[in-house]
Design a protein around this motif. Structure first.
Motif, PDB file in Angstrom:
ATOM      1  N   THR A  46       0.825  -1.208   0.000  1.00 24.01           N
ATOM      2  CA  THR A  46       0.000   0.000   0.000  1.00 24.01           C
ATOM      3  C   THR A  46       0.862   1.262   0.000  1.00 24.01           C
ATOM      4  N   SER A  47       1.913   1.264   0.806  1.00 25.72           N
ATOM      5  CA  SER A  47       2.775   2.449   0.874  1.00 25.72           C
ATOM      6  C   SER A  47       3.439   2.734  -0.475  1.00 25.72           C
ATOM      7  N   ILE A  48       3.704   1.703  -1.244  1.00 25.31           N
ATOM      8  CA  ILE A  48       4.298   1.892  -2.571  1.00 25.31           C
ATOM      9  C   ILE A  48       3.222   2.261  -3.593  1.00 25.31           C
ATOM     10  N   CYS A  49       2.124   1.527  -3.597  1.00 24.13           N
ATOM     11  CA  CYS A  49       1.066   1.743  -4.594  1.00 24.13           C
ATOM     12  C   CYS A  49       0.421   3.119  -4.490  1.00 24.13           C
ATOM     13  N   ASN A  50       0.346   3.660  -3.302  1.00 27.44           N
ATOM     14  CA  ASN A  50      -0.282   4.971  -3.117  1.00 27.44           C
ATOM     15  C   ASN A  50       0.441   6.099  -3.837  1.00 27.44           C
ATOM     16  N   ASP A  51       1.677   5.871  -4.257  1.00 25.42           N
ATOM     17  CA  ASP A  51       2.451   6.901  -4.951  1.00 25.42           C
ATOM     18  C   ASP A  51       2.216   6.938  -6.455  1.00 25.42           C
ATOM     19  N   TYR A  52       1.419   6.007  -6.998  1.00 20.95           N
ATOM     20  CA  TYR A  52       1.273   5.895  -8.453  1.00 20.95           C
ATOM     21  C   TYR A  52      -0.199   5.822  -8.852  1.00 20.95           C
ATOM     22  N   LYS A  53      -0.577   6.626  -9.838  1.00 18.01           N
ATOM     23  CA  LYS A  53      -1.961   6.649 -10.319  1.00 18.01           C
ATOM     24  C   LYS A  53      -2.361   5.349 -11.002  1.00 18.01           C
ATOM     25  N   ASN A  54      -1.422   4.688 -11.629  1.00 17.51           N
ATOM     26  CA  ASN A  54      -1.731   3.470 -12.381  1.00 17.51           C
ATOM     27  C   ASN A  54      -1.570   2.196 -11.549  1.00 17.51           C
TER      28      ASN A  54
END
Length: 143
Positions: A61-69
């Motif tokens: 989640t901490s990584i995915c939250n930084d990317y729109k795609n």
């Protein structure tokens, strides 16, 4: 601010990358970073955590939250990797004829930043319908 991987050309292949995760806290960061570091940027990523008992979901989640795609999902009950993959592959895409589904387990990673470029070239040159990858270990290429 979320980072956006913009496509270079409108008609290029879109990789729909599905990452099923279960208790992969030791590996998920390396997995997702190997996708982020691809030189071919026309992809979307869907991560699904299957009720991990560790911190896999929080790390992802901490990584995915930084990317729109990037999208991340967490199951309310454990349904298994195959069901997770099927559910995410049934997601509608804008241009299905230009989309390649790619499955990478949460404890695996792409060995170089050019993997998506290599796959794109193969699809462009051969009009193939499916590819299957191998993995590299300390013992060499494995099936």
């Amino acid at each position: 601010m979320k980072k956006d991987h913009k496509p270079v050309k409108e008609k290029e292949l879109l990789f729909n990358i599905v990452v099923p995760v279960f208790n992969a806290e030791k590996y998920i960061e390396k997995c997702l970073n190997s996708i982020i570091n691809q030189s071919y940027k026309r992809f979307q990523l869907q991560v699904v955590d299957d009720c991990s008992g560790d911190s896999s979901y929080e790390i992802a989640t901490s990584i995915c939250n930084d990317y729109k795609n990037f999208k991340i999902y967490k199951n309310s009950r454990r349904i298994g990797a195959l069901n997770n993959i099927c559910n995410l592959l049934n997601t509608k895409v804008k241009e299905p004829t230009m989309t390649v589904d790619l499955i990478i387990d949460g404890d695996d990673y792409l060995y170089s930043g050019d993997v998506l470029n290599i796959l794109k070239e193969k699809y462009d040159q051969t009009n193939c319908l499916i590819t299957y990858g191998s993995h590299i270990s300390s013992k060499g290429v494995q099936g």
